[in-house]
Design a protein around this motif. Structure first.
Motif, PDB file in Angstrom:
ATOM      1  N   ASP A   1     122.408  47.939-109.375  1.00 41.92           N
ATOM      2  CA  ASP A   1     121.906  48.382-108.105  1.00 41.92           C
ATOM      3  C   ASP A   1     121.986  47.275-107.249  1.00 41.92           C
ATOM      4  OD1 ASP A   1     121.386  51.289-108.545  1.00 41.92           O
ATOM      5  OD2 ASP A   1     119.518  50.723-109.529  1.00 41.92           O
ATOM      6  N   LEU A  36     112.426  44.681-107.466  1.00 40.58           N
ATOM      7  CA  LEU A  36     113.333  45.711-107.510  1.00 40.58           C
ATOM      8  C   LEU A  36     113.129  46.424-109.070  1.00 40.58           C
ATOM      9  CD1 LEU A  36     116.746  43.760-106.464  1.00 40.58           C
ATOM     10  CD2 LEU A  36     115.325  45.514-105.455  1.00 40.58           C
ATOM     11  N   ARG A  37     112.871  45.636-109.959  1.00 43.20           N
ATOM     12  CA  ARG A  37     112.460  46.475-111.035  1.00 43.20           C
ATOM     13  C   ARG A  37     111.217  47.334-111.033  1.00 43.20           C
ATOM     14  NH1 ARG A  37     114.938  48.566-113.744  1.00 43.20           N
ATOM     15  NH2 ARG A  37     113.557  48.411-115.529  1.00 43.20           N
ATOM     16  N   GLY A  49     110.337  48.663-108.522  1.00 41.79           N
ATOM     17  CA  GLY A  49     110.809  50.047-107.637  1.00 41.79           C
ATOM     18  C   GLY A  49     111.841  50.954-108.520  1.00 41.79           C
ATOM     19  N   ALA A  83     114.929  49.887-109.599  1.00 40.11           N
ATOM     20  CA  ALA A  83     116.300  49.534-109.705  1.00 40.11           C
ATOM     21  C   ALA A  83     116.661  48.613-110.613  1.00 40.11           C
ATOM     22  CB  ALA A  83     116.641  48.799-108.282  1.00 40.11           C
ATOM     23  N   TRP A  92     110.870  46.097-102.157  1.00 48.23           N
ATOM     24  CA  TRP A  92     110.345  47.710-102.112  1.00 48.23           C
ATOM     25  C   TRP A  92     111.386  48.497-101.243  1.00 48.23           C
ATOM     26  CZ3 TRP A  92     108.705  50.731 -98.046  1.00 48.23           C
ATOM     27  CH2 TRP A  92     108.437  50.338 -96.772  1.00 48.23           C
ATOM     28  N   ALA A 140     114.810  48.953-103.150  1.00 45.60           N
ATOM     29  CA  ALA A 140     114.356  49.707-104.412  1.00 45.60           C
ATOM     30  C   ALA A 140     114.323  51.043-103.976  1.00 45.60           C
ATOM     31  CB  ALA A 140     113.306  49.094-105.280  1.00 45.60           C
ATOM     32  N   THR A 181     117.346  53.900-105.135  1.00 45.22           N
ATOM     33  CA  THR A 181     117.025  55.060-106.020  1.00 45.22           C
ATOM     34  C   THR A 181     116.708  56.400-105.245  1.00 45.22           C
ATOM     35  OG1 THR A 181     114.532  54.559-105.460  1.00 45.22           O
ATOM     36  CG2 THR A 181     115.694  53.617-107.668  1.00 45.22           C
TER      37      THR A 181
END
Length: 448
Positions: A3, A20-21, A23, A25, A296, A299, A303
């Motif tokens: 992503d 990111l993780r 959220g 991604a 955030w 992400a 997603t």
């Protein structure tokens, strides 16, 4: 395909990877260096950054290891700003080497599933992501340049970096001191220059400062121990018994800001977006706060929980913060390098105002600490108890929006505008229990 591909494993890139993780991604971090740099450019963690760490449940190691300093300087003036008046649970700065900060942030990012690849030199962008020096293409829907002031990502994306070149130079030495100042700290200023002495782990002290001899646009050359010793003795009347240098360096006041923080699928954060004289230790903090704002949002977009237009608010919110950062560091640089008799008088007057005008000191302290940042949606929401006995910072650890009596709070801790009816952005409410855990719960749709 990832992503997001993050270029640069400094504090900004590593914090963004964790966000990111959180959220949902997928992310890979690419770093040129084969190992973490032991020489720490940044030492200071400001109150707002500590709040951010708390909002993700990772503040404890920083609080346990960092040296707490209850005040801060503006432009190296002798009268310091009192941080005890700040509306925060953390009315102090933490002194912690950047190398340790990076270690802790990398542990968090890797523990959440982010891949960190070292010895990967990015040489340009490709339609699918980024290209490495060995020809490998690392694919990603988005590329984020967190690769410093000489950002390859920024240049490859064709994003302008306007500003001014250096006109003065500072210096620093991480050295052993046989006769350190009392309590380890010292701040000395005068017509011969100014310096600060700060203790570091491992029996080393950092001496950082500037002097009239380097107040010119030409590069003064590599710093030597003999030059540092002579300069420090001229300013402070002693060299503090310095020996065994671990790191000697110079830095200039070149000041630039990226014209855009986003160009299509490319985004910039931290030093890749803004460079300046390192006054007040704000650079790393603003970089982490850039990443906190972007994480955030990116992400949510990758997603499918938010429209791509949400990413445009990253530039509109953070670019003014960067511009204000440059304005304040320039003002502080002018005070730091005020070596003339008139300049020394100006320093004395401003310093006396900081000591005698609490409102002025408070405003400067809020700005330096990062607590005064406000967006169109509103200022950051301070820590508070929620009706069920939880706290706001604990609730934000899920990375979701939080409903409070004050309104909807975004994952980055700022008030949110209510999204349109049917928006897929999620929130959790103050009625649920055990919400401070980091486990992800079934999201609740926010409907305006």
């Amino acid at each position: 395909m990832h992503d997001a591909v993050i270029v640069g494993a400094g504090p900004t890139g590593l914090w963004l990877a964790g966000e990111l993780r959180l959220g949902g991604a997928s992310v890979v971090v690419l770093e040129t260096r084969p190992r973490r740099d032991e020489n720490s450019k940044a030492l200071t963690i400001h109150p707002r950054t500590i709040e951010i760490l708390d909002c993700r449940g990772v503040a404890e190691p920083f609080l346990a290891e960092g040296i707490r300093i209850p005040n801060g300087h503006f432009g190296g003036l002798p009268d310091r700003m009192d941080f005890s008046v700040l509306d925060t649970p953390y009315p102090f700065t933490l002194a912690l080497p950047q190398a340790r900060t990076e270690e802790l942030l990398e542990q968090r990012a890797a523990g959440m599933g982010a891949a960190v690849r070292r010895s990967c030199r990015v040489v340009g962008l490709s339609p699918r992501g980024v290209e490495l020096a060995d020809g490998e293409i690392v694919a990603g829907r988005f590329v984020v340049g967190c690769d410093g002031t000489r950002s390859v990502v920024r240049e490859a994306a064709g994003i302008d970096f306007p500003g001014t070149d250096a006109t003065t130079w500072g210096w620093l030495g991480d050295v052993v001191l046989d006769a350190p100042p009392e309590r380890g700290f010292a701040s000395v200023t005068g017509p011969d220059g100014g310096l600060m002495v700060v203790p570091l782990p491992g029996g080393v002290h950092r001496i950082v400062g500037g002097d009239p001899a380097t107040d010119r646009p030409e590069w003064p050359g590599e710093l030597t121990l003999d030059e540092l010793r002579a300069t420090v003795e001229a300013i402070a009347g002693t060299d503090f018994g310095m020996r065994d240098p671990k790191w000697l360096s110079r830095f200039g006041n070149a000041t630039r800001q990226a014209a855009a923080y986003r160009s299509g699928h490319v985004l910039l954060a931290g030093d890749a977006a803004h460079m300046h004289f390192p006054t007040g230790g704000v650079g790393m903090n603003v970089g982490i706060q850039d990443a906190h704002n972007l994480g955030w949002k990116l992400a949510a977009v990758v997603t499918g929980r938010a429209d791509d237009a949400l990413l445009d608010t990253y530039h509109s919110e953070r670019h003014p913060v960067g511009a204000d950062l440059l304005r304040h560091t320039r003002a502080q640089t002018a005070l730091i390098t005020a070596y003339s008799a008139e300049g020394q008088a100006l320093r004395a007057v401003v310093s006396e105002l900081i000591a005698s005008a609490p409102d002025m000191s408070g405003v400067l302290a809020e700005r330096l600490s990062g607590l005064d940042v406000a967006y169109a949606t509103g200022r950051r929401v301070r820590e508070q108890d929620l009706p069920d006995g939880d706290t706001l910072f604990a609730r934000l650890r899920t990375g979701e929006h939080v409903r409070t009596e004050a309104g909807l709070v975004r994952p980055d801790g700022h008030l949110a505008q209510l999204p349109p009816r049917g928006s897929p952005l999620t929130a959790n409410t103050a009625q649920s229990s055990n919400s401070s855990r980091l486990s992800r719960r079934k999201p609740r749709v926010v409907r305006g």
